[in-house]
Write a protein that holds these residues in place. Structure first.
Motif, short mmCIF file in Angstrom:
data_model
loop_
_atom_site.label_atom_id
_atom_site.label_comp_id
_atom_site.label_asym_id
_atom_site.label_seq_id
_atom_site.Cartn_x
_atom_site.Cartn_y
_atom_site.Cartn_z
N ASP A 95 0.82 -1.22 0.00
CA ASP A 95 0.00 0.00 0.00
C ASP A 95 0.85 1.27 0.00
O ASP A 95 0.34 2.35 -0.29
CB ASP A 95 -0.97 0.00 1.20
N ASP A 96 2.13 1.15 0.32
CA ASP A 96 3.01 2.33 0.27
C ASP A 96 3.66 2.49 -1.10
O ASP A 96 4.24 3.53 -1.39
CB ASP A 96 4.13 2.22 1.32
N LEU A 97 3.63 1.42 -1.88
CA LEU A 97 4.40 1.43 -3.14
C LEU A 97 3.54 1.93 -4.30
O LEU A 97 3.18 1.17 -5.20
CB LEU A 97 4.96 0.04 -3.42
N SER A 119 -0.40 -13.02 0.90
CA SER A 119 -1.30 -13.93 0.16
C SER A 119 -1.86 -13.17 -1.03
O SER A 119 -1.93 -11.94 -1.00
CB SER A 119 -2.45 -14.39 1.06
N PHE A 120 -2.23 -13.92 -2.07
CA PHE A 120 -2.87 -13.28 -3.23
C PHE A 120 -4.40 -13.41 -3.15
O PHE A 120 -5.08 -13.27 -4.16
CB PHE A 120 -2.32 -13.87 -4.54
N TYR A 121 -4.93 -13.74 -1.98
CA TYR A 121 -6.38 -13.81 -1.78
C TYR A 121 -6.82 -12.71 -0.81
O TYR A 121 -6.30 -12.62 0.31
CB TYR A 121 -6.79 -15.17 -1.20
N GLN A 122 -7.80 -11.91 -1.24
CA GLN A 122 -8.25 -10.79 -0.41
C GLN A 122 -8.80 -11.27 0.93
O GLN A 122 -8.60 -10.64 1.96
CB GLN A 122 -9.30 -9.96 -1.17
N LYS A 123 -9.48 -12.43 0.93
CA LYS A 123 -10.07 -12.91 2.20
C LYS A 123 -8.99 -13.18 3.25
O LYS A 123 -9.20 -12.97 4.44
CB LYS A 123 -10.95 -14.15 1.97
N HIS A 124 -7.80 -13.64 2.79
CA HIS A 124 -6.71 -13.85 3.76
C HIS A 124 -6.18 -12.51 4.27
O HIS A 124 -5.89 -12.36 5.46
CB HIS A 124 -5.56 -14.63 3.11
N LEU A 125 -6.02 -11.54 3.34
CA LEU A 125 -5.52 -10.22 3.75
C LEU A 125 -6.48 -9.59 4.75
O LEU A 125 -6.06 -8.96 5.72
CB LEU A 125 -5.33 -9.30 2.54
N ASP A 126 -7.78 -9.78 4.52
CA ASP A 126 -8.78 -9.23 5.45
C ASP A 126 -8.63 -9.89 6.82
O ASP A 126 -8.64 -9.21 7.85
CB ASP A 126 -10.21 -9.45 4.91
N ASN A 129 -5.86 -8.53 8.70
CA ASN A 129 -5.93 -7.07 8.91
C ASN A 129 -4.77 -6.35 8.24
O ASN A 129 -4.21 -5.39 8.77
CB ASN A 129 -5.96 -6.73 10.42
N ARG A 130 -4.40 -6.81 7.05
CA ARG A 130 -3.37 -6.11 6.27
C ARG A 130 -3.95 -4.81 5.73
O ARG A 130 -5.16 -4.71 5.49
CB ARG A 130 -2.91 -6.97 5.08
N ALA A 131 -3.09 -3.83 5.50
CA ALA A 131 -3.56 -2.53 5.02
C ALA A 131 -3.64 -2.48 3.50
O ALA A 131 -4.07 -1.48 2.94
CB ALA A 131 -2.62 -1.44 5.53
N HIS A 132 -3.21 -3.57 2.81
CA HIS A 132 -3.19 -3.50 1.34
C HIS A 132 -4.20 -4.43 0.69
O HIS A 132 -4.74 -5.33 1.34
CB HIS A 132 -1.79 -3.80 0.81
N LYS A 133 -4.45 -4.16 -0.58
CA LYS A 133 -5.33 -5.01 -1.40
C LYS A 133 -4.47 -5.87 -2.32
O LYS A 133 -3.34 -5.50 -2.65
CB LYS A 133 -6.24 -4.13 -2.28
N VAL A 134 -5.04 -6.99 -2.78
CA VAL A 134 -4.30 -7.89 -3.69
C VAL A 134 -3.81 -7.12 -4.92
O VAL A 134 -2.65 -7.26 -5.33
CB VAL A 134 -5.21 -9.07 -4.14
N GLU A 135 -4.67 -6.25 -5.48
CA GLU A 135 -4.28 -5.52 -6.71
C GLU A 135 -3.07 -4.64 -6.44
O GLU A 135 -2.21 -4.45 -7.32
CB GLU A 135 -5.41 -4.61 -7.23
N GLU A 136 -2.99 -4.07 -5.23
CA GLU A 136 -1.84 -3.20 -4.91
C GLU A 136 -0.55 -4.03 -4.85
O GLU A 136 0.52 -3.55 -5.26
CB GLU A 136 -2.06 -2.50 -3.57
N ALA A 137 -0.68 -5.26 -4.36
CA ALA A 137 0.52 -6.12 -4.28
C ALA A 137 1.02 -6.42 -5.69
O ALA A 137 2.21 -6.31 -5.98
CB ALA A 137 0.18 -7.40 -3.53
N ILE A 138 0.10 -6.80 -6.57
CA ILE A 138 0.51 -7.15 -7.94
C ILE A 138 1.07 -5.92 -8.66
O ILE A 138 2.12 -5.98 -9.31
CB ILE A 138 -0.68 -7.77 -8.72
#
Ligand code: SAM
Ligand code: SF4
Length: 374
Positions: A95-97, A119-126, A129-138
């Protein structure tokens, strides 16, 4: 040659499972950077060797502006002798990049990014409690590669309560498809004082299942080996030529100095660690009070630590290193225990090295403890 670790003790929000030292209040960021620079000056004589690696870890170092990061690197350059091909790693959260940040990092002396994808799955990031979304990681990975950052590491976690075998296979496949040079994969652990610990205690979320975790570890080692990665430490995998020089130096008993709250330093004879409290750290640095604890490392402790870290790596325990660094009693103790395990399928011996097979690395701590001298 030695390394420098800089701890940046801030995060946007607390991940469910994490007990590293960080504060979610950024209000004293400027005071922290000021104190950090004072500490660098105060402890500049801790090491008297050229520096081959600098590692910004955290917390979330990517929360610092480029200007803040470069002013720290500039100070290190003026204070220490840095080797020409120095490795400078920044741990970064996706999310910072954004595009501008990556553009500026690509032009900076930072030449290695360690991106916390998990993880590349949003449900895991949720769940985490990660601050980023899968799309931001990619996006952060692809943009960094496009702009010429060619030494990228990605962190993933396995053993999550809601991570199926298929999802784990897909997470690994993403790493392969994105053609990343280095992967650190951590097995989820329940750490005290975390939200996850609380959930497990209350029976709201299950603890990690050992069998599932070890199956996921097997899938990981098998798949990455097939795709050209070398498994060089229990949690670390690299394409040829892309080991983390900084982390490898920890595992090869080199000296390092750590600056910032909770940072550790090691110089063969002692280990010391700074206070894990931002406010106290800033106050103490500014008033000249001590802000670290220290323990001397005797030979037995050094031997036990050598065994523990070495069995986690592909270099294993080295017969010549043992003979040169430890007294006869410790060396013969090691071989006495080794003789009781000579038929074990977990241990390989090749020339001067005694190392664990790929899968047995998951049991490294247990196997190493059998060799501890107490
Ligand atoms: C402490 S973080 C610092 C870097 C950055 N803030 C990030 O989240 O990627 C380094 C790595 O440790 C992992 N980690 C922290 N606590 C963990 C736990 N209890 N189990 C497994 N991995 C953990 C994180 O997910 C991350 O990949
Ligand atoms: S995993 Fe990283 S971002 Fe999350 S709380 Fe820990 S240090 Fe901060």
């Amino acid at each position: 040659l030695a390394g420098i670790y800089i701890h940046i003790p801030f995060c946007k929000q607390a991940c469910t499972y994490c007990d590293f030292h960080f504060s979610t209040s950024l209000s004293n960021k400027a005071n922290f950077i000021d104190a950090l620079k004072k500490e660098i000056f105060q402890r500049k004589n801790y090491l008297n060797e050229p520096i081959e690696t600098i590692y910004f870890g955290g917390g979330t170092p990517s929360l610092l502006s480029e200007k803040e990061l470069y002013s720290i690197i500039d100070l290190l350059d003026k204070t220490f002798e840095l080797v020409d091909d120095i490795e400078i790693t920044l741990e970064a959260n996706p999310d910072d990049l954004n595009g501008d940040k990556i553009k500026s990092l690509a032009l900076s002396p930072i030449n290695r990014l360690s991106i916390g994808v998990q993880s590349f799955y949003q449900k895991h990031l949720d769940w985490m409690n990660r601050a980023h979304k899968v799309e931001e990681a990619i996006f952060s990975i692809e943009k960094s590669k496009n702009l010429g950052l060619d030494n990228i590491s990605v962190d993933l976690i396995y053993g999550l309560p809601e991570l199926s075998e298929k999802e784990w296979e897909n997470n690994i496949q993403h790493i392969i498809d994105l053609d990343i040079q280095h992967v650190s994969c951590y097995c989820l652990t329940v750490e005290e004082k975390t939200a996850y610990h609380h959930q497990v205690k209350k029976g709201i979320t299950p603890a990690p299942d050992d069998d599932e975790s070890s199956n996921q570890f097997k899938t990981l080692t098998k798949t990455l080996a097939k795709n050209g990665f070398e498994h060089y430490e229990i949690s670390n995998f690299a394409q040829p030529g892309f080991y983390s020089k900084h982390n490898t130096s920890y595992w090869q008993q080199k000296n390092y100095v750590g600056f910032g709250p909770s940072a550790h330093s090691f110089n063969q004879v002692s280990r010391q660690w700074n206070v894990s409290n931002n406010h106290q750290y800033i106050l103490s640095v500014n008033s000249g009070k001590e802000y670290f604890d220290r323990e001397n490392i005797d030979e037995v402790t050094r031997y036990n630590e050598y065994i523990l870290t070495s069995f986690r790596t592909k270099w294993g325990v080295n017969k010549k290193y043992l003979a040169h660094h430890f007294n006869d009693e410790l060396v013969s103790y090691f071989y006495r225990i080794l003789n009781t395990k000579i038929n074990s399928e977990n241990i390989n011996i090749f020339e001067d090295t005694i190392y664990l097979t790929d899968y047995a690395k998951l049991l490294a701590d247990r196997i190493a403890s059998d060799f501890f001298y107490v």
